[in-house]
Design an enzyme around this catalytic site. Structure first.
Site, PDB file in Angstrom:
ATOM      1  CG  ASP A   1      -7.049   0.165   3.856  1.00  0.00           C
ATOM      2  OD1 ASP A   1      -7.969  -0.336   4.528  1.00  0.00           O
ATOM      3  OD2 ASP A   1      -7.210   1.133   3.091  1.00  0.00           O
TER       4      ASP A   1
ATOM      5  CB  SER B   1     -20.373 -10.095   3.858  1.00  0.00           C
ATOM      6  OG  SER B   1     -20.123 -10.544   5.179  1.00  0.00           O
TER       7      SER B   1
ATOM      8  CD  GLU C   1      -5.748  -1.212  -0.828  1.00  0.00           C
ATOM      9  OE1 GLU C   1      -6.679  -0.441  -0.513  1.00  0.00           O
ATOM     10  OE2 GLU C   1      -5.223  -2.006  -0.029  1.00  0.00           O
TER      11      GLU C   1
ATOM     12  CE  LYS D   1      -4.089   2.137   0.948  1.00  0.00           C
ATOM     13  NZ  LYS D   1      -5.378   1.990   0.251  1.00  0.00           N
TER      14      LYS D   1
END
Length: 224
Positions: free
Chosen positions: A55, A207, A116, A38
């Site tokens: 994250d 979810s 990411e 990241k």
């Protein structure tokens, strides 16, 4: 063979970390040395003198190779705001060269590196560079996470156009169901399948507590 993918999204909060962690985890399940990265994280907490980002923590948890956090996350900022503004407030400059060097060091440690992005594909990093420029700098295939909610078709097609106009390969796209009550959900999926010529890698159902281990087996569908 060394592999790497750049995970981007149609917006912030659309599930990039979920999908990136799923890819890291599933490559690791194939006995490949797998790492998540990241490069820029905004929205960090100060813990024992170090910035910690949720994250980044999730990506590290999915990885099966240990790497210095400074390589996994070269730039960490406290406020959960746009990266270029967070950097300005911190008196920092985001360097694509620094990120590229960290990526190369991670690539030397692993068989697979999943990078990411932050925010959407074209989010600014400073007055000149954007997240899209970082993807071009790394020159690796892109995986697009489409947050399935009203307006997602336009956002997805604009992002696909931005990716492909820069000469990058769109390895595939993932639908992440953000709204369990989204009207005409299946019709939206069908439209995106028709309009996006790159592979459809699968859909992550809504979810309340998503876990990267429970996402679809995306790897088998990647055009590696």
């Amino acid at each position: 063979m060394k592999q790497a993918y750049f995970v981007t999204g149609t917006d912030t909060g659309v599930g990039k970390t979920l999908i990136a962690s799923a890819l890291v985890y599933q490559f690791a399940q194939q006995d490949l040395k797998s790492l998540g990265m990241k490069p820029i994280a905004a929205g960090c907490e100060l813990v024992d003198g170090n910035f910690v980002n949720e994250d980044v923590t999730q990506l590290i948890a999915a990885s099966n190779v240990q790497a210095p956090v400074k390589l996994v996350n070269p730039y960490a900022f406290a406020p959960p705001i746009a990266p270029h503004i967070a950097a300005q407030q911190a008196g920092a400059t985001i360097s694509l060269d620094v990120i590229a060097d960290a990526f190369m060091q991670l690539s030397a440690l692993a068989d697979v590196v999943i990078v990411e992005g932050a925010g959407g594909f074209c989010v600014p990093l400073d007055d000149h560079a954007t997240m899209a420029d970082l993807a071009v700098k790394l020159n690796i295939p892109v995986i697009l996470v489409v947050g399935m909610r009203l307006g997602c078709i336009n956002h997805a097609l604009l992002t696909v156009e931005a990716i492909q106009s820069r000469g990058l390969k769109l390895a595939g796209w993932v639908a992440n169901q953000l709204d369990p009550d989204m009207p005409v959900f299946e019709e939206n999926i069908a439209t995106l399948k028709l309009q996006i010529k790159s592979p459809y890698l699968g859909m992550v159902p809504w979810s309340p507590q998503p876990l990267h281990q429970n996402t679809p087996a995306l790897i088998s569908k990647l055009p590696i």
